[in-house]
Design a protein around this motif. Structure first.
Motif, PDB file in Angstrom:
ATOM      1  N   THR A 367      36.795   7.739  63.142  1.00 56.03           N
ATOM      2  CA  THR A 367      36.130   8.192  61.922  1.00 56.03           C
ATOM      3  C   THR A 367      35.573   7.010  61.134  1.00 56.03           C
ATOM      4  O   THR A 367      34.485   7.078  60.563  1.00 56.03           O
ATOM      5  CB  THR A 367      37.125   8.977  61.043  1.00 56.03           C
ATOM      6  OG1 THR A 367      37.604  10.095  61.780  1.00 56.03           O
ATOM      7  CG2 THR A 367      36.447   9.479  59.775  1.00 56.03           C
ATOM      8  N   THR A 368      36.315   5.909  61.112  1.00 53.66           N
ATOM      9  CA  THR A 368      35.838   4.732  60.362  1.00 53.66           C
ATOM     10  C   THR A 368      34.563   4.159  60.971  1.00 53.66           C
ATOM     11  O   THR A 368      33.762   3.537  60.276  1.00 53.66           O
ATOM     12  CB  THR A 368      36.909   3.620  60.343  1.00 53.66           C
ATOM     13  OG1 THR A 368      37.100   3.124  61.665  1.00 53.66           O
ATOM     14  CG2 THR A 368      38.221   4.134  59.804  1.00 53.66           C
ATOM     15  N   LEU A 369      34.359   4.390  62.273  1.00 47.21           N
ATOM     16  CA  LEU A 369      33.179   3.836  62.934  1.00 47.21           C
ATOM     17  C   LEU A 369      31.920   4.634  62.639  1.00 47.21           C
ATOM     18  O   LEU A 369      30.815   4.198  62.976  1.00 47.21           O
ATOM     19  CB  LEU A 369      33.399   3.781  64.453  1.00 47.21           C
ATOM     20  CG  LEU A 369      34.577   2.923  64.926  1.00 47.21           C
ATOM     21  CD1 LEU A 369      34.599   2.857  66.445  1.00 47.21           C
ATOM     22  CD2 LEU A 369      34.508   1.523  64.343  1.00 47.21           C
ATOM     23  N   GLN A 370      32.074   5.814  62.037  1.00 49.52           N
ATOM     24  CA  GLN A 370      30.900   6.615  61.696  1.00 49.52           C
ATOM     25  C   GLN A 370      30.001   5.870  60.719  1.00 49.52           C
ATOM     26  O   GLN A 370      28.781   6.081  60.678  1.00 49.52           O
ATOM     27  CB  GLN A 370      31.328   7.960  61.063  1.00 49.52           C
ATOM     28  CG  GLN A 370      32.119   8.860  61.998  1.00 49.52           C
ATOM     29  CD  GLN A 370      31.248   9.563  63.021  1.00 49.52           C
ATOM     30  OE1 GLN A 370      30.107   9.166  63.253  1.00 49.52           O
ATOM     31  NE2 GLN A 370      31.767  10.590  63.658  1.00 49.52           N
ATOM     32  N   SER A 371      30.615   4.985  59.936  1.00 56.28           N
ATOM     33  CA  SER A 371      29.837   4.251  58.927  1.00 56.28           C
ATOM     34  C   SER A 371      29.182   2.985  59.483  1.00 56.28           C
ATOM     35  O   SER A 371      28.414   2.329  58.797  1.00 56.28           O
ATOM     36  CB  SER A 371      30.753   3.860  57.756  1.00 56.28           C
ATOM     37  OG  SER A 371      31.789   2.999  58.220  1.00 56.28           O
ATOM     38  N   VAL A 372      29.501   2.636  60.731  1.00 61.67           N
ATOM     39  CA  VAL A 372      28.991   1.392  61.306  1.00 61.67           C
ATOM     40  C   VAL A 372      27.544   1.554  61.739  1.00 61.67           C
ATOM     41  O   VAL A 372      27.170   2.536  62.372  1.00 61.67           O
ATOM     42  CB  VAL A 372      29.850   0.965  62.520  1.00 61.67           C
ATOM     43  CG1 VAL A 372      29.240  -0.254  63.187  1.00 61.67           C
ATOM     44  CG2 VAL A 372      31.262   0.665  62.065  1.00 61.67           C
ATOM     45  N   LYS A 373      26.730   0.586  61.392  1.00 62.47           N
ATOM     46  CA  LYS A 373      25.334   0.540  61.831  1.00 62.47           C
ATOM     47  C   LYS A 373      25.158  -0.676  62.736  1.00 62.47           C
ATOM     48  O   LYS A 373      25.915  -1.630  62.673  1.00 62.47           O
ATOM     49  CB  LYS A 373      24.391   0.433  60.627  1.00 62.47           C
ATOM     50  CG  LYS A 373      24.524   1.601  59.658  1.00 62.47           C
ATOM     51  CD  LYS A 373      23.642   1.365  58.450  1.00 62.47           C
ATOM     52  CE  LYS A 373      23.792   2.485  57.421  1.00 62.47           C
ATOM     53  NZ  LYS A 373      22.963   2.236  56.221  1.00 62.47           N
ATOM     54  N   VAL A 374      24.132  -0.614  63.571  1.00 62.45           N
ATOM     55  CA  VAL A 374      23.863  -1.748  64.459  1.00 62.45           C
ATOM     56  C   VAL A 374      23.650  -3.018  63.646  1.00 62.45           C
ATOM     57  O   VAL A 374      24.082  -4.096  64.026  1.00 62.45           O
ATOM     58  CB  VAL A 374      22.646  -1.466  65.360  1.00 62.45           C
ATOM     59  CG1 VAL A 374      22.292  -2.691  66.176  1.00 62.45           C
ATOM     60  CG2 VAL A 374      22.934  -0.290  66.282  1.00 62.45           C
ATOM     61  N   GLN A 450      29.159  11.693  68.610  1.00 64.64           N
ATOM     62  CA  GLN A 450      30.034  12.745  69.118  1.00 64.64           C
ATOM     63  C   GLN A 450      31.483  12.566  68.673  1.00 64.64           C
ATOM     64  O   GLN A 450      32.329  13.405  68.956  1.00 64.64           O
ATOM     65  CB  GLN A 450      30.003  12.756  70.651  1.00 64.64           C
ATOM     66  CG  GLN A 450      28.607  12.946  71.227  1.00 64.64           C
ATOM     67  CD  GLN A 450      28.634  12.921  72.743  1.00 64.64           C
ATOM     68  OE1 GLN A 450      29.250  13.774  73.359  1.00 64.64           O
ATOM     69  NE2 GLN A 450      27.992  11.932  73.327  1.00 64.64           N
ATOM     70  N   VAL A 451      31.773  11.471  67.978  1.00 64.63           N
ATOM     71  CA  VAL A 451      33.147  11.149  67.643  1.00 64.63           C
ATOM     72  C   VAL A 451      33.801  12.217  66.777  1.00 64.63           C
ATOM     73  O   VAL A 451      34.990  12.487  66.896  1.00 64.63           O
ATOM     74  CB  VAL A 451      33.213   9.782  66.928  1.00 64.63           C
ATOM     75  CG1 VAL A 451      34.606   9.503  66.425  1.00 64.63           C
ATOM     76  CG2 VAL A 451      32.788   8.697  67.880  1.00 64.63           C
ATOM     77  N   GLY A 452      33.031  12.865  65.926  1.00 70.84           N
ATOM     78  CA  GLY A 452      33.591  13.846  65.025  1.00 70.84           C
ATOM     79  C   GLY A 452      34.084  15.112  65.701  1.00 70.84           C
ATOM     80  O   GLY A 452      34.873  15.856  65.136  1.00 70.84           O
ATOM     81  N   LYS A 453      33.642  15.381  66.921  1.00 67.45           N
ATOM     82  CA  LYS A 453      34.078  16.586  67.620  1.00 67.45           C
ATOM     83  C   LYS A 453      35.502  16.396  68.131  1.00 67.45           C
ATOM     84  O   LYS A 453      35.839  15.381  68.699  1.00 67.45           O
ATOM     85  CB  LYS A 453      33.137  16.886  68.791  1.00 67.45           C
ATOM     86  CG  LYS A 453      31.700  17.130  68.337  1.00 67.45           C
ATOM     87  CD  LYS A 453      30.792  17.386  69.537  1.00 67.45           C
ATOM     88  CE  LYS A 453      29.356  17.602  69.090  1.00 67.45           C
ATOM     89  NZ  LYS A 453      28.449  17.846  70.230  1.00 67.45           N
ATOM     90  N   ASN A 454      36.336  17.420  67.929  1.00 67.01           N
ATOM     91  CA  ASN A 454      37.737  17.324  68.325  1.00 67.01           C
ATOM     92  C   ASN A 454      37.892  17.130  69.829  1.00 67.01           C
ATOM     93  O   ASN A 454      37.340  17.874  70.625  1.00 67.01           O
ATOM     94  CB  ASN A 454      38.495  18.590  67.903  1.00 67.01           C
ATOM     95  CG  ASN A 454      38.659  18.655  66.398  1.00 67.01           C
ATOM     96  OD1 ASN A 454      38.752  17.624  65.741  1.00 67.01           O
ATOM     97  ND2 ASN A 454      38.711  19.863  65.851  1.00 67.01           N
ATOM     98  N   SER A 455      38.660  16.102  70.201  1.00 67.49           N
ATOM     99  CA  SER A 455      39.027  15.841  71.597  1.00 67.49           C
ATOM    100  C   SER A 455      37.826  15.748  72.528  1.00 67.49           C
ATOM    101  O   SER A 455      37.921  16.121  73.692  1.00 67.49           O
ATOM    102  CB  SER A 455      39.983  16.944  72.094  1.00 67.49           C
ATOM    103  OG  SER A 455      41.121  17.022  71.273  1.00 67.49           O
ATOM    104  N   ILE A 456      36.681  15.269  72.000  1.00 65.31           N
ATOM    105  CA  ILE A 456      35.481  15.212  72.832  1.00 65.31           C
ATOM    106  C   ILE A 456      35.680  14.303  74.043  1.00 65.31           C
ATOM    107  O   ILE A 456      35.107  14.506  75.104  1.00 65.31           O
ATOM    108  CB  ILE A 456      34.260  14.743  72.004  1.00 65.31           C
ATOM    109  CG1 ILE A 456      32.975  14.849  72.823  1.00 65.31           C
ATOM    110  CG2 ILE A 456      34.460  13.337  71.491  1.00 65.31           C
ATOM    111  CD1 ILE A 456      32.546  16.231  73.141  1.00 65.31           C
TER     112      ILE A 456
END
Length: 545
Positions: A367-374, A450-456
């Protein structure tokens, strides 16, 4: 009659097809039969081994014989039989005579068959007339080898000067064909296999699995007629894959070392240099994971999670657990994975014995990586360093060009120039790797969306391996402070530190349906059931502020 050790040597493997092997073997057999001697069981054959730098006495069969003599396993009075003294050594008078005298001093006779049969023993060392012939032989043998070396070097230097117009030879990697009119031609079918190997390495797949996959998908290449682990390993470190040729030379010690600048675009490229460097970095990251015992489960945070109480790294402990199915008494078994302190696993004193579910920690870390940009991966404080590295690289490359030009001047000291070039090339290689590591080029967004989807990623090890490689580029470390809320419930204060300087904190619990408590406010936390542990949390957090 005596025990005879027959020593046969020639410098190049091409001589095996000529008369050298037959002549030496037949000469030894005739000597043994004529004198009714006994041939020793120890086989001494150095085929394609040079004596010019003493490789035969350091690494060849001769070294085995010398060791046996030193250990007293060769009886005194035994005979070392050679066709000519130059089979023993071509190093020059000093080294060759030292070898000659050491063998004789040990009580071993040396018999030569050419130009005429001679017998040397320990007493020969005190007879100047007898010693004179070996000294002359060693000197002439060394001079002959020097001349051959200079002629060969001159020949190859001339060919290297013409390298832009004509290839040095037809020698080439197995994914490249030779055409008499066009020269080197890329074999597109074989190149696909090379491209596949590099892409799977970049994806985070290990060489063992890559070998299995490539053997199923592509026909083998190379001389072995089968895909091997050594071939895959060599391909991943071979610059000829992107068309570059690095010339080498042999030092006085017999070591093969790079010489001159690498020649770009010598071969048709199967991949680009960026792909090559990304694969090297991916291999390096995999080496740093140190995953230990191999399991089917891919740990996304391998080597990154630390226990804040005992400061040790946390490992995954797998156990069988049971969960009730609603409305039924039957309990369904499932696998439970928990993060446990290494100090606890080793039963060390003052170890934290609390554990926490891997799934919860992974989910929050992702979840913390959702905020990461290149752009976050190229922070301003690194820009100056990158520019300095680029400038230094340009300086080194200019200096290498100057040294390469200096090699053409016979008045310049050749050994010093080559040594300086080797040192500069090492720095050049390190700078290139550092630049590729700092300039982020991996396609992060496709996986992170896709990280936000459960158990993806729960059942897809391929995606988990790709994601693990990305996480290790983004995350510096993950710290966990664990405490017992009640006998069946554990709380976790988690801090994720990113390599771009960002820090994310939250409180997690082992209850699946509870939301994260993020943006921790200690004053608010005091009003919660966690108030008895607030002091621990405050003390720990201060270390990171």
């Amino acid at each position: 009659m005596a025990l005879v050790y027959s020593y046969i040597r020639f410098s190049t493997k091409m001589q095996m097809d000529g008369d050298s092997l037959r002549r030496q073997y037949q000469g030894a057999a005739n000597f043994i039969d004529r004198g009714k001697h006994t041939l020793a069981d120890l086989t001494l054959r150095d085929m394609g081994v040079s004596a010019f730098r003493g490789k035969n006495k350091h690494k060849g069969s001769l070294s085995v014989f010398l060791k046996a003599v030193k250990e007293g396993k060769v009886p005194k009075g035994s005979i070392l039989l050679v066709e000519n003294l130059d089979r023993l050594s071509r190093e020059g008078i000093n080294e060759a005579y030292r070898l000659f005298s050491d063998i004789l001093s040990a009580g071993i006779k040396i018999v030569t068959l050419m130009p005429i049969e001679r017998v040397y023993d320990k007493d020969s060392l005190t007879n100047i007339a007898t010693v004179l012939e070996p000294l002359i032989t060693f000197h002439l043998a060394h001079e002959e080898s020097l001349k051959k070396r200079e002629r060969l070097k001159s020949h190859w230097d001339e060919r290297r000067n013409q390298i832009n117009n004509k290839p040095l030879s037809k020698r080439r990697p197995s994914w490249i064909d030779w055409d008499d009119e066009k020269g080197f031609v890329l074999n597109k079918d074989k190149a696909k296999a090379i491209q596949y190997i590099f892409q799977r390495c970049i994806d985070g797949i290990g060489q063992k699995q890559i070998l299995t996959e490539v053997a199923d998908k592509f026909d083998p290449m190379g001389t072995s007629g089968a895909w091997t682990g050594s071939f895959v390993s060599k391909v991943l470190t071979d610059p000829t894959t992107f068309g570059q040729l690095q010339l080498h030379e042999v030092t006085k010690d017999g070591d093969r070392v790079p010489t001159g600048n690498p020649i770009d675009n010598y071969y048709p490229a199967a991949i680009d240099e960026g792909t090559y460097q990304r694969a090297r970095l991916a291999s390096k990251r995999r080496f740093n994971f140190k995953p230990g015992r191999q399991t089917e489960f891919v740990n996304l945070l391998s080597g990154l999670v630390f226990n804040a109480r005992d400061k040790s790294v946390m490992h995954i402990q797998t156990s069988r657990a049971y969960k009730s199915k609603t409305g039924k008494k039957k309990e369904i078994p499932h696998t439970q994975r928990r993060l446990v302190s290494y100090a606890s696993l080793r039963k060390m004193q003052d170890a934290c014995k609390k554990s926490f579910l891997v799934d919860h920690v992974e989910r929050y870390a992702l979840t913390t990586l959702q905020s990461v940009k290149v752009s976050d991966l190229k922070p301003d404080n690194k820009t100056v360093e990158i520019e300095k590295a680029k400038a230094e690289l340009e300086t080194i490359e200019a200096r290498l060009d100057e040294l390469a030009q200096a090699l053409t001047d016979v008045s310049n000291p050749l050994p010093q120039i080559i040594e300086a070039m080797n040192e500069l090339q090492k720095k050049q290689k390190k700078l290139k790797e550092a630049l590729h590591e700092n300039i982020y080029t991996e396609p992060v967004s496709d996986l992170l969306t896709q990280v936000g989807k459960n158990s993806i990623f729960a059942d897809d090890n391929d995606k988990r391996k790709k994601l693990r490689g990305i996480i290790h580029q983004l995350v510096e470390r993950v710290d966990l402070l664990l405490w017992e809320i009640n006998p069946r419930r554990v709380g976790c204060y988690i801090q994720v530190t990113l390599k771009n300087g960002g820090i994310h904190t939250a409180i997690l619990t082992t209850t699946n349906n509870l939301p994260y408590v993020t943006d921790i406010n200690i004053a608010t936390a005091k009003k919660t059931p966690l108030n008895k542990l607030v002091k621990d949390i405050e003390k720990w957090r201060k270390k990171f502020e």
